[in-house]
Motif scaffolding. Sequence first.
Motif, PDB file in Angstrom:
ATOM      1  N   SER A  18       0.833  -1.206   0.000  1.00 19.94           N
ATOM      2  CA  SER A  18       0.000   0.000   0.000  1.00 19.94           C
ATOM      3  C   SER A  18       0.865   1.252   0.000  1.00 19.94           C
ATOM      4  O   SER A  18       1.978   1.259   0.534  1.00 19.94           O
ATOM      5  CB  SER A  18      -0.893   0.034   1.247  1.00 19.94           C
ATOM      6  OG  SER A  18      -1.816  -1.010   1.252  1.00 19.94           O
ATOM      7  N   LEU A  19       0.323   2.322  -0.585  1.00 26.76           N
ATOM      8  CA  LEU A  19       1.005   3.610  -0.496  1.00 26.76           C
ATOM      9  C   LEU A  19       1.055   4.052   0.954  1.00 26.76           C
ATOM     10  O   LEU A  19       0.167   3.740   1.747  1.00 26.76           O
ATOM     11  CB  LEU A  19       0.265   4.655  -1.330  1.00 26.76           C
ATOM     12  CG  LEU A  19       0.434   4.531  -2.844  1.00 26.76           C
ATOM     13  CD1 LEU A  19      -0.616   5.361  -3.558  1.00 26.76           C
ATOM     14  CD2 LEU A  19       1.823   4.978  -3.272  1.00 26.76           C
ATOM     15  N   THR A  39      -2.269  11.317   2.323  1.00 26.59           N
ATOM     16  CA  THR A  39      -2.868  12.486   2.983  1.00 26.59           C
ATOM     17  C   THR A  39      -2.313  13.813   2.474  1.00 26.59           C
ATOM     18  O   THR A  39      -3.076  14.702   2.087  1.00 26.59           O
ATOM     19  CB  THR A  39      -2.673  12.393   4.507  1.00 26.59           C
ATOM     20  OG1 THR A  39      -1.278  12.180   4.804  1.00 26.59           O
ATOM     21  CG2 THR A  39      -3.497  11.266   5.098  1.00 26.59           C
ATOM     22  N   VAL A  40      -0.986  13.964   2.462  1.00 28.98           N
ATOM     23  CA  VAL A  40      -0.410  15.254   2.039  1.00 28.98           C
ATOM     24  C   VAL A  40       0.626  15.095   0.928  1.00 28.98           C
ATOM     25  O   VAL A  40       1.233  16.075   0.498  1.00 28.98           O
ATOM     26  CB  VAL A  40       0.238  15.997   3.237  1.00 28.98           C
ATOM     27  CG1 VAL A  40      -0.800  16.347   4.280  1.00 28.98           C
ATOM     28  CG2 VAL A  40       1.378  15.174   3.855  1.00 28.98           C
ATOM     29  N   GLY A  41       0.831  13.856   0.477  1.00 21.62           N
ATOM     30  CA  GLY A  41       1.843  13.601  -0.552  1.00 21.62           C
ATOM     31  C   GLY A  41       1.273  13.566  -1.952  1.00 21.62           C
ATOM     32  O   GLY A  41       0.345  14.304  -2.290  1.00 21.62           O
ATOM     33  N   ILE A  80      -5.440  19.493   6.919  1.00 17.98           N
ATOM     34  CA  ILE A  80      -4.615  18.335   7.280  1.00 17.98           C
ATOM     35  C   ILE A  80      -3.155  18.779   7.318  1.00 17.98           C
ATOM     36  O   ILE A  80      -2.693  19.492   6.431  1.00 17.98           O
ATOM     37  CB  ILE A  80      -4.749  17.189   6.250  1.00 17.98           C
ATOM     38  CG1 ILE A  80      -6.216  16.796   6.041  1.00 17.98           C
ATOM     39  CG2 ILE A  80      -3.932  15.969   6.673  1.00 17.98           C
ATOM     40  CD1 ILE A  80      -6.439  15.881   4.836  1.00 17.98           C
ATOM     41  N   ALA A  81      -2.433  18.356   8.346  1.00 15.89           N
ATOM     42  CA  ALA A  81      -0.987  18.554   8.399  1.00 15.89           C
ATOM     43  C   ALA A  81      -0.344  17.267   8.898  1.00 15.89           C
ATOM     44  O   ALA A  81      -0.916  16.568   9.752  1.00 15.89           O
ATOM     45  CB  ALA A  81      -0.621  19.719   9.305  1.00 15.89           C
ATOM     46  N   GLY A 129       1.635  20.555   5.118  1.00 13.28           N
ATOM     47  CA  GLY A 129       0.201  20.745   4.953  1.00 13.28           C
ATOM     48  C   GLY A 129      -0.212  20.458   3.528  1.00 13.28           C
ATOM     49  O   GLY A 129       0.574  19.951   2.719  1.00 13.28           O
ATOM     50  N   LEU A 130      -1.430  20.809   3.185  1.00 12.70           N
ATOM     51  CA  LEU A 130      -1.915  20.594   1.829  1.00 12.70           C
ATOM     52  C   LEU A 130      -1.325  21.612   0.858  1.00 12.70           C
ATOM     53  O   LEU A 130      -1.274  21.373  -0.342  1.00 12.70           O
ATOM     54  CB  LEU A 130      -3.441  20.653   1.800  1.00 12.70           C
ATOM     55  CG  LEU A 130      -4.148  19.523   2.564  1.00 12.70           C
ATOM     56  CD1 LEU A 130      -5.652  19.777   2.637  1.00 12.70           C
ATOM     57  CD2 LEU A 130      -3.873  18.176   1.915  1.00 12.70           C
TER      58      LEU A 130
END
Length: 346
Positions: A126-127, A133-135, A146-147, A161-162
């Motif tokens: 899995s990734l 989330t932020v990648g 999200i951070a 962060g995003l």
Amino acid sequence: MAKTEKQHTLREYVIESIGSFLHREKFQTDDVTEFGILEVINLISDYHEEGNALYPEVILTNDMNFFKTIPNKELLINDVDLSIDEFKKAIKLCAPLAIDNWVIFIEVKNNKIRYGVVSAEMTETSLSIYNQTVGDLKVEYENITIAYIRNIGQKTVEITGLKNNLVVSLTLDDVKNNSNEDIYHTVDEITAKCDNTYKALINNFLKKVIINALRIGHGNLIGIVNDSEEDLKKIKIEKDAIFLPEPIDFQNLVIETETEKNNETSVNLKSYASILKSMLNHDGITIFTNTGKLIGYHLLIKEYKIEGQINNGGARSKAFLSMQNCDFFTSCFYKSQDGNMKFWKK
């Protein structure tokens, strides 16, 4: 009487930077949240439990509902009124649990704080939860912030962060090159001649394993050789090394795990990943082919010098230079004890 100069503290600068980051990312920016995040950064920059170093990673958000779009397992530890102490408790209670793909989550919402651990890596291939989330695979949700907070070196913490990124160094030393770019280049070379159908999966798997291994190590060397009989014969003249009688073929292991999708292949891949981590943190060079095979480790390379070349570094730095000067490797990677990383390609 001497005039007293205004005192400046590292803490002041860090809290100011945290406030600016939160504002840019549209997080709530009250004092409790800002100082709570400061405590999180301070704790994970150098976290130990009963003398053992731990490297917990933290997802900070205003709404955990975004995880509904990502298959995951979640374990809630506490749901209480917001306070600085609860940020500290979140790390102290959850850090020992944040291993084997589990990440601490902290949700700050409506003057409440919820925290626990979450895993979104359902299989070995899995990734990473960071990428999801932020990648590379991040999704920007309406009204959700999200951070991702993680240790990237000695007393150095990165908040991603995003839209923005902040690196906080809690020392007065220059910030080293702690980005993972050199690791990514290294893995690209390890998988250069792998099957294109599965290359991304193999690449992602090896990135996760190597990043995790290097994070807990005290310096590392990786060498990549061309997978040909002639090139393999050349490197095996080096006697001070452990060459495996049967290479560990990570390309085949990943393909088997992905195509057969059973418990046996998953456990098999996980077991060899554990061995790879140990080899990477053994003295000397860990050797891969560019087809994803691990062929050896503990190579203590003899000195290969070019006339006029000067290297005043330590043993690992000198070995890295010899790796570039000899005719064995197509590319190589170096990480020093203090976390500085370098990549070289022929």
